[in-house]
Design a protein around this motif. Structure first.
Motif, PDB file in Angstrom:
ATOM      1  N   GLY A   1       0.797  -1.225   0.000  1.00 22.78           N
ATOM      2  CA  GLY A   1       0.000   0.000   0.000  1.00 22.78           C
ATOM      3  C   GLY A   1       0.828   1.273   0.000  1.00 22.78           C
ATOM      4  O   GLY A   1       0.285   2.369  -0.043  1.00 22.78           O
ATOM      5  N   SER A   2       2.151   1.140   0.061  1.00 25.12           N
ATOM      6  CA  SER A   2       3.004   2.329   0.073  1.00 25.12           C
ATOM      7  C   SER A   2       2.841   3.109  -1.216  1.00 25.12           C
ATOM      8  O   SER A   2       2.798   2.534  -2.305  1.00 25.12           O
ATOM      9  N   ARG A   3       2.759   4.438  -1.121  1.00 25.93           N
ATOM     10  CA  ARG A   3       2.660   5.297  -2.307  1.00 25.93           C
ATOM     11  C   ARG A   3       4.040   5.755  -2.750  1.00 25.93           C
ATOM     12  O   ARG A   3       4.165   6.540  -3.685  1.00 25.93           O
TER      13      ARG A   3
ATOM     14  N   SER B   1       8.410  12.352   3.597  1.00 27.36           N
ATOM     15  CA  SER B   1       7.639  12.432   2.367  1.00 27.36           C
ATOM     16  C   SER B   1       6.746  11.201   2.225  1.00 27.36           C
ATOM     17  O   SER B   1       7.109  10.098   2.630  1.00 27.36           O
ATOM     18  N   SER B   2       5.575  11.396   1.624  1.00 32.19           N
ATOM     19  CA  SER B   2       4.689  10.261   1.361  1.00 32.19           C
ATOM     20  C   SER B   2       5.007   9.609   0.022  1.00 32.19           C
ATOM     21  O   SER B   2       4.464   8.550  -0.299  1.00 32.19           O
ATOM     22  N   THR B   3       5.871  10.226  -0.771  1.00 29.08           N
ATOM     23  CA  THR B   3       6.166   9.687  -2.102  1.00 29.08           C
ATOM     24  C   THR B   3       7.632   9.294  -2.290  1.00 29.08           C
ATOM     25  O   THR B   3       7.958   8.589  -3.242  1.00 29.08           O
ATOM     26  N   VAL B   4       8.510   9.766  -1.402  1.00 28.75           N
ATOM     27  CA  VAL B   4       9.953   9.535  -1.560  1.00 28.75           C
ATOM     28  C   VAL B   4      10.479   8.699  -0.406  1.00 28.75           C
ATOM     29  O   VAL B   4      10.180   8.973   0.763  1.00 28.75           O
ATOM     30  N   GLU B   5      11.265   7.673  -0.741  1.00 29.11           N
ATOM     31  CA  GLU B   5      11.996   6.919   0.287  1.00 29.11           C
ATOM     32  C   GLU B   5      13.484   7.208   0.117  1.00 29.11           C
ATOM     33  O   GLU B   5      13.974   7.345  -0.999  1.00 29.11           O
ATOM     34  N   PHE B   6      14.192   7.291   1.236  1.00 30.06           N
ATOM     35  CA  PHE B   6      15.612   7.647   1.205  1.00 30.06           C
ATOM     36  C   PHE B   6      16.476   6.418   1.508  1.00 30.06           C
ATOM     37  O   PHE B   6      16.151   5.621   2.390  1.00 30.06           O
TER      38      PHE B   6
ATOM     39  N   GLY C   1       9.495  -2.144  -6.826  1.00 30.52           N
ATOM     40  CA  GLY C   1       8.456  -1.323  -7.446  1.00 30.52           C
ATOM     41  C   GLY C   1       8.796   0.151  -7.608  1.00 30.52           C
ATOM     42  O   GLY C   1       7.975   0.914  -8.116  1.00 30.52           O
ATOM     43  N   PHE C   2       9.975   0.556  -7.194  1.00 28.95           N
ATOM     44  CA  PHE C   2      10.365   1.953  -7.418  1.00 28.95           C
ATOM     45  C   PHE C   2      10.690   2.138  -8.904  1.00 28.95           C
ATOM     46  O   PHE C   2      11.353   1.286  -9.509  1.00 28.95           O
ATOM     47  N   ASP C   3      10.236   3.249  -9.471  1.00 26.85           N
ATOM     48  CA  ASP C   3      10.519   3.503 -10.896  1.00 26.85           C
ATOM     49  C   ASP C   3      11.104   4.890 -11.147  1.00 26.85           C
ATOM     50  O   ASP C   3      11.285   5.281 -12.297  1.00 26.85           O
ATOM     51  N   ASN C   4      11.376   5.598 -10.093  1.00 22.96           N
ATOM     52  CA  ASN C   4      11.873   6.967 -10.203  1.00 22.96           C
ATOM     53  C   ASN C   4      13.043   7.095  -9.236  1.00 22.96           C
ATOM     54  O   ASN C   4      12.902   6.798  -8.053  1.00 22.96           O
ATOM     55  N   LEU C   5      14.203   7.488  -9.755  1.00 22.30           N
ATOM     56  CA  LEU C   5      15.418   7.483  -8.950  1.00 22.30           C
ATOM     57  C   LEU C   5      16.001   8.892  -8.891  1.00 22.30           C
ATOM     58  O   LEU C   5      16.135   9.555  -9.916  1.00 22.30           O
ATOM     59  N   VAL C   6      16.359   9.318  -7.682  1.00 22.78           N
ATOM     60  CA  VAL C   6      17.083  10.580  -7.518  1.00 22.78           C
ATOM     61  C   VAL C   6      18.493  10.238  -7.064  1.00 22.78           C
ATOM     62  O   VAL C   6      18.686   9.623  -6.005  1.00 22.78           O
ATOM     63  N   LEU C   7      19.474  10.624  -7.873  1.00 24.06           N
ATOM     64  CA  LEU C   7      20.872  10.451  -7.490  1.00 24.06           C
ATOM     65  C   LEU C   7      21.309  11.717  -6.782  1.00 24.06           C
ATOM     66  O   LEU C   7      21.345  12.803  -7.372  1.00 24.06           O
ATOM     67  N   GLY C   8      21.623  11.571  -5.489  1.00 25.60           N
ATOM     68  CA  GLY C   8      21.951  12.750  -4.694  1.00 25.60           C
ATOM     69  C   GLY C   8      23.144  12.513  -3.802  1.00 25.60           C
ATOM     70  O   GLY C   8      23.826  11.484  -3.882  1.00 25.60           O
ATOM     71  N   GLY C   9      23.422  13.468  -2.946  1.00 27.52           N
ATOM     72  CA  GLY C   9      24.575  13.391  -2.049  1.00 27.52           C
ATOM     73  C   GLY C   9      24.177  13.867  -0.672  1.00 27.52           C
ATOM     74  O   GLY C   9      23.107  13.492  -0.176  1.00 27.52           O
TER      75      GLY C   9
END
Ligand code: SF4
Length: 257
Positions: free
Chosen positions: A8-10, A233-238, A54-62
């Protein structure tokens, strides 16, 4: 590398903190210096786990991802092979040549704290002025058409500047900037910068919400997102590595803005 995603995670966006190092020292930096520089093997293995989860969007950060010493381009290309939309969250200070047209980057995330160069540079100082650098990057992105999300950390200092930033972004969009969205993050007194400057920068939650909602009530031509707590965030996991182990979490993420 298996990654659990609760039923159920968004959350479909995975934000990966590749390294703590950064070539800036922002007054509100929420990043901690306590996590590992991810190895290429760790990062690549994690990508597979994220897709399986199921993640389809990736943020490459530091920190600053362009300082990662293990071939960011190769990792970005691998992510695209796996089907991710690849975003790079950078301070824009020292990207590789041709950054605005890199074919392995779907979207950039760049910061803008004020339309006023002096105020921006008080919050994000860099040799030669960081505001000037951001404006140059926007020019390059206008020319290339690459998609961009702009992030603003809202503090007591730049709260009165939000309308001016909105006008600046509207003007750039009219000039051709492919602006995906504007995210307004409420300053949090955490991390290597924020913890020391809480008394000076903290913004009242009610004032912050009112200012952002006033902007959201107007059709600026691009979406405006209110981020009361960027760490929850309800949409981003770190994701990051610490002591050789994968760490996951929203409430105590150590990466930068
Ligand atoms: S806020 Fe971002 S750009 Fe600024 S010091 Fe922290 S990681 Fe670097």
């Amino acid at each position: 590398m298996s990654v659990l995603r609760p039923p159920g995670s968004r959350k479909s966006i995975a934000s990966l903190f590749l390294l703590p190092d950064c070539d800036m020292g922002c007054a509100f930096c929420a990043s901690e210096a306590v996590f590992d520089v991810a190895s290429f093997a760790q990062a690549e293995e994690l990508l597979g786990g994220l897709r399986s989860a199921g993640f389809d969007n990736l943020v490459l950060g530091g920190g600053e991802p362009f300082l990662w010493p293990h071939d960011l381009e190769r990792l970005g290309r691998r992510a695209r092979e796996l089907g991710f939309l690849v975003q790079v969250g950078s301070n824009g200070l020292s990207p590789p040549p041709g950054f605005a047209s890199l074919d392995w980057v779907d979207r950039y995330l760049l910061p803008l704290e004020a339309a006023d160069p002096a105020l921006h540079d008080q919050l994000r100082s860099a040799p030669g002025g960081h505001h000037r650098t951001v404006m140059a990057r926007l020019d390059q992105l206008v020319a290339s058409g690459k998609e961009l999300t702009v992030g603003t950390v809202v503090t007591r200092r730049n709260l009165p500047e939000l309308a001016a930033i909105a006008a600046l972004l509207q003007a750039r969009r009219a000039a051709g900037l492919n602006l995906h969205a504007w995210h307004l993050y409420r300053f949090l007194p955490v991390g290597r910068g924020g913890a020391a400057h809480g008394a000076r920068l903290a913004v009242d939650l009610g004032l912050y919400r009112r200012a952002v909602e006033e902007l959201r009530a107007v059709d600026l031509g691009f979406p405006v997102f209110r981020r009361d707590d960027m760490l929850r965030s309800s949409t981003v996991e770190f994701f990051w590595f610490q002591d050789g182990q994968l760490r996951v979490g929203s409430g105590a993420a150590p990466g930068g803005a």
